[in-house]
Write an enzyme that holds these catalytic residues in place. Structure first.
Site, short mmCIF file in Angstrom:
data_model
loop_
_atom_site.label_atom_id
_atom_site.label_comp_id
_atom_site.label_asym_id
_atom_site.label_seq_id
_atom_site.Cartn_x
_atom_site.Cartn_y
_atom_site.Cartn_z
N GLU A 1 -111.09 21.86 -16.89
CA GLU A 1 -111.15 20.67 -17.75
C GLU A 1 -110.78 19.45 -16.90
OE1 GLU A 1 -109.11 20.94 -21.47
OE2 GLU A 1 -110.22 22.74 -22.11
N GLU B 1 -105.92 28.00 -22.73
CA GLU B 1 -104.69 27.23 -22.56
C GLU B 1 -103.48 27.99 -23.14
OE1 GLU B 1 -106.29 22.68 -22.51
OE2 GLU B 1 -106.00 23.59 -24.47
#
Length: 625
Positions: free
Chosen positions: A265, A181
């Protein structure tokens, strides 16, 4: 011969036997597809973290995952779990990542490895070792020589541990994530030039390759963050993206105009903080979105398919500019399809039914849950004063308060003490509190300070020849966002009364890295007149209980204040009356037939306690604040 070399030789010797125990296969990304043995396959994955589950339960939880219809398991690797001190490594027991991956392979599951070195994961410091902050010149998550020297050591050591389990060596690890991320961090840290961010991201990718990780690489970010988060040579995947058209557009833009397409995710639940409502995600929405992905050739990874537990001091904290620190709960149930204790949920059943319509393999039967027991009454027989216990240790003296890091202590508590020869009254202010404190004058509690509620001051009256005690708890280092770089714990600035800075401090370390035993404490019997003198002081309660059978259970802390609980020496985590979590999960494998021991560190002790119980059903949604 060095232990690492011995381990490597053993791995090489056993490699042929391991690869025979599981089916060897090839895996590559080519022509816009994930190819297993040359055939296009979807990745239907679930995230499940090895240290959040006792290792004795790994096989059961992986069987649960497979019985939901998944063909892959994903896990982060937690750097701070393994390098507990610079150059000191631990991959044993619940930290045995290799055994976890091998077990997945034995069950026919593919594995996605997410080594970071930053992981977020609602984990302490996002997976970074706390001691990085003590290295001169260190700047984490940057193109910084000192930081990259440490990340290289970590990734090289990780490869020694699991490198032969890559699919390129006949193992089950099909993909490896580069960083994590990073696009969101780039967006938050716009004080750093984009060129430097890209140099750092490329450096981590090179370190993975140099270490030997030659399986396909990928990155994961929100779809609007690909500019900062993607890196050449790694497949971009989009976290939390439910819009199929947008997913394919942005991946094509950053991956040469072709897939494959993956949501690394996919959130069937959400994280939970202390003092905030427990989140709920609709099972019907999750089932519909799962089907949408399967119908449109989109691979995905449920984050989380099974959350588990933040045992000990492993939970981290988020940070909100308007609110402040948001400590993560001990339970990492996550409202996931598989509950914290490994139970089937309605969400599990609905997902299993959807996946069953689209896969060409037989989904196995769901394994039975582990036994569950209740313990109606555990007698608490001893109680001891923690302030007195702390002060029997050798103090560290300093003109100013020292942080946990300066005291070379990672987790737990520190008692800050100062003696006064003259009376003083006024407003005690600790704006540098990190994170929670109870304040005492001559042993009497006069206030509670709290970084969550932004309470940094309390009125004090200090008489002649008196002692001020401030017991400070590290609530978990920030794991996400730009504030991750400001992560020292304890008291990080001046302590003042009426604006006058206080100096000459004594500090006592209380890491609570093990359960304090009766040989270390001056106990009195709980429930006696002597025990009443400990009212509103931090105390240790001790007791024992006998079991004729073992099983999972949940210690009911709903009548208690704040603290941690040890069962047979294991720290099962924090509790806090604010909720919404009111019980603590105790795995049955940590209990034993015969005598078991409990130690409770209760920080508030607002009422006498003589017993406690354990129940069969967790309480995770009872918010009291």
């Amino acid at each position: 011969m060095k232990p690492v070399l011995i381990r490597l030789l053993l791995l090489l010797a056993w490699a042929p036997f391991y690869t025979q125990a599981q089916q060897r296969f090839s895996f590559e990304i080519e022509g816009g597809h994930f190819l297993k043995d040359g055939k296009a396959v979807p990745i239907i994955s679930g995230e499940m973290h090895y240290p959040r589950i006792p290792h004795q339960y790994w096989r059961h939880r992986l069987e649960m995952l497979k019985a939901m219809g998944l063909n892959t398991v994903a896990t982060y690797v937690f750097w701070n779990l393994h390098e507990t001190e610079p150059g000191k490594w631990d991959f044993e027991g619940d930290k045995d990542l290799r055994r976890y991956i091998e077990t997945a392979g034995e069950l026919g599951l593919m594995v996605i490895l997410r080594p970071g070195p930053y992981v977020c994961a609602e984990w302490e410091f996002g997976g970074y070792p706390w001691w990085l902050q003590n290295i001169p010149g260190m700047e984490i998550r940057r193109d910084n020589p000192e930081f990259l020297k440490c990340t290289k050591r970590y990734l090289d050591r990780l490869y020694e541990e699991v490198g032969d389990l890559l699919v390129t060596r006949g193992g089950p690890i099909i993909m490896v994530q580069a960083e994590n991320e990073f696009g969101s961090y780039v967006a938050q840290r716009n004080d750093i030039p984009l060129e430097e961010h890209k140099r750092y991201n490329a450096a981590i990718r090179r370190q993975l390759a140099d270490a030997g990780f030659d399986a396909p690489l990928f990155t994961s970010d929100g779809s609007w963050l690909f500019e900062g988060g993607t890196t050449p040579g790694a497949l971009p995947t989009a976290n939390g993206e439910s819009n199929i058209e947008n997913l394919k557009r942005v991946v094509d833009q950053y991956h040469g105009g072709k897939g494959p397409y993956m949501v690394a995710e996919f959130y069937p639940g959400w994280l939970s903080h202390w003092a905030e409502p427990f989140p709920n995600v609709s099972a019907s929405w999750v089932a519909r979105q799962t089907e949408k992905y399967l119908q449109n050739d989109v691979s995905f990874n449920f984050y989380m398919v099974h959350g588990g537990t933040n045992f000990g001091f492993t939970s981290g904290a988020n940070y909100d500019k308007d609110h402040g620190i948001q400590p993560d709960m001990t339970s990492y149930d996550y409202d996931a399809p598989i509950s914290e204790a490994g139970w089937v949920t309605p969400k599990y059943d609905s997902i299993r039914n959807v996946i069953g319509k689209y896969v060409d393999y037989v989904i196995p039967e769901v394994p039975a849950p582990n036994p569950v027991i209740e313990i109606p009454s555990i007698r608490l027989t001893g109680i001891a004063d923690v302030l007195a216990f702390a002060k029997r240790q050798e103090p560290v003296e300093s003109p100013v308060p020292l942080t946990f890091e300066q005291l070379r202590q990672g987790y737990g508590y520190v008692l800050y003490t100062r003696h006064f020869n003259q009376p003083l009254a006024g407003m005690l202010e600790i704006p540098g509190l990190r994170d929670y404190a109870t304040v005492y004058v001559n042993g009497e509690r006069v206030g509670e300070l709290n970084r969550y509620y932004n309470r940094y001051s309390v009125f004090v009256e200090i008489p002649f020849d008196a002692t001020l005690d401030i017991l400070v708890e590290n609530w978990g280092r920030i794991n996400f966002g730009e504030e991750i770089v400001n992560n020292r714990k304890g008291i990080v600035g001046p302590v003042t009364v009426n604006g006058m800075e206080l100096s000459d401090w004594f500090m006592y370390r209380l890491p609570m890295d093990g359960a304090p035993g009766p040989d270390k404490t001056a106990e009195v019997r709980a429930g006696t007149p002597e025990a009443s003198f400990l009212h509103r002081k931090p105390v240790l309660y001790t007791g024992s209980f006998n079991l004729s059978e073992t099983g999972d259970t949940f210690i009911d802390m709903s009548a208690w204040g704040k603290g941690i609980v040890f069962i047979n020496g294991k720290n099962i985590g924090r509790y806090w009356q604010a909720g919404p979590q009111q019980t603590l999960y105790v795995p049955g494998v940590w209990l034993k037939k015969g005598e078991n021991r409990i130690v409770i560190f209760e920080q508030l002790n607002d009422g006498p306690k003589n017993e406690i119980s354990a129940v069969k059903v967790p309480i995770l949604k009872e918010l009291k604040s």
